[in-house]
Design an enzyme around this catalytic site. Structure first.
Site, short mmCIF file in Angstrom:
data_model
loop_
_atom_site.label_atom_id
_atom_site.label_comp_id
_atom_site.label_asym_id
_atom_site.label_seq_id
_atom_site.Cartn_x
_atom_site.Cartn_y
_atom_site.Cartn_z
N SER A 182 -12.26 -33.15 -11.37
CA SER A 182 -11.19 -32.19 -11.12
C SER A 182 -10.18 -32.16 -12.26
O SER A 182 -9.81 -33.18 -12.82
CB SER A 182 -10.44 -32.56 -9.84
OG SER A 182 -11.20 -32.28 -8.71
N ASP A 197 -5.05 -22.89 -8.60
CA ASP A 197 -5.17 -24.35 -8.73
C ASP A 197 -5.03 -24.73 -10.20
O ASP A 197 -6.01 -25.05 -10.88
CB ASP A 197 -6.51 -24.80 -8.15
CG ASP A 197 -6.63 -26.32 -8.05
OD1 ASP A 197 -5.61 -27.00 -8.28
OD2 ASP A 197 -7.73 -26.81 -7.75
#
Length: 262
Positions: free
Chosen positions: A209, A115
């Site tokens: 995030s 990610d």
């Protein structure tokens, strides 16, 4: 959504990286607090039509963020941001010209890892006392259990709560892989290409995030050791479910190659 919520070859160290002009206040952070303005000068806000994620300036024209943050076609980054509700003067707004998502990222499986994404900026940021790059770790570098690192961002102050208006910071002690991968912790979702940090009352939350896990090296400089990836689906502060970060030290070859070729 699944049970989780998504929130280099040695790269030559950027000269002057990881040393903020305004020193972060790291003496008394427990559950999170407003950061001293511009004390994390590599922190950026990633925006499309509105702020969506965080990120880290790692070179004047490169930003590191999470792959799951990239869902639109057009982005800009805001540097020297502190208070989201007002333009305070030193902000720099720069459009993203190219986006590079890790080729092994699977958008349907955040716990599979990878990610991570790189954003090339349309022009280089002006490096000054409020905008500076973070240092990148050495390829394969490891963190020690309970090492104090700091998460920063404008994410929600608690699960389901309001988003922060000013940049927040919280100390997140590193949880080593042997602990984090135990069955009553994250189990097989904890990969060696990830960093677990925090837990209990301390964690990242939705909106953080893509932002950095900031860890201070023995040389006194700050390194972006993690990219904020996901938390437990039951909430940001679930016991034995620390925040999961992409381990930057595992991706130094990809970062180096992408930056060199583009």
């Amino acid at each position: 959504m699944e049970l989780i919520l998504v929130l280099l070859l040695v790269v030559p160290t950027v000269s002057g990286c990881g040393v903020p002009s305004a020193k972060p206040d790291i003496s008394r952070v427990v559950n999170g607090e407003e950061a001293r303005p511009y004390s994390w000068p590599w922190q950026i806000s990633l925006e499309s039509f509105f702020p969506t994620c965080g990120g880290t300036l790692i070179a004047p024209n490169w930003v590191l963020t999470a792959a799951h943050c990239i869902t639109f076609h057009t982005y800009r980054v805001v540097l020297a941001e502190h208070d989201m509700d007002k333009e305070e003067g030193p902000e720099q707004f720069i459009m993203v010209s190219k986006m590079f998502i890790h080729p092994k990222w699977n958008g349907n499986c955040a716990s599979c890892g990878n990610d991570i994404a790189l954003l090339k900026l349309e022009k280089s940021a002006v490096i000054n006392d409020k905008v500076q790059p973070a240092c990148l770790p050495q390829h394969g570098a490891t963190l020690t259990h309970n090492q104090p690192c700091y998460v920063t961002g404008w994410g929600r102050l608690l699960s389901g709560g309001p988003r922060a208006i000013t940049l927040q910071q919280a100390i997140l002690p590193v949880v080593d892989h042997s602990t984090c991968s135990q069955s009553d912790w994250w189990g097989s979702s904890a990969k060696t290409t990830m960093v677990c940090a925090g837990g209990e009352s301390k964690s990242a939350c939705h909106g953080d995030s893509g932002g950095p896990l900031n860890c201070q090296g023995r040389d006194g400089k700050w390194y972006v050791e993690g990219v904020t990836s996901f938390v437990d689906g039951r909430g940001c502060n679930t016991p034995k479910k620390p925040t999961m970060f992409t381990r930057v030290a595992s991706f130094i070859p990809w970062i180096s190659e992408t930056m060199a070729q583009n």
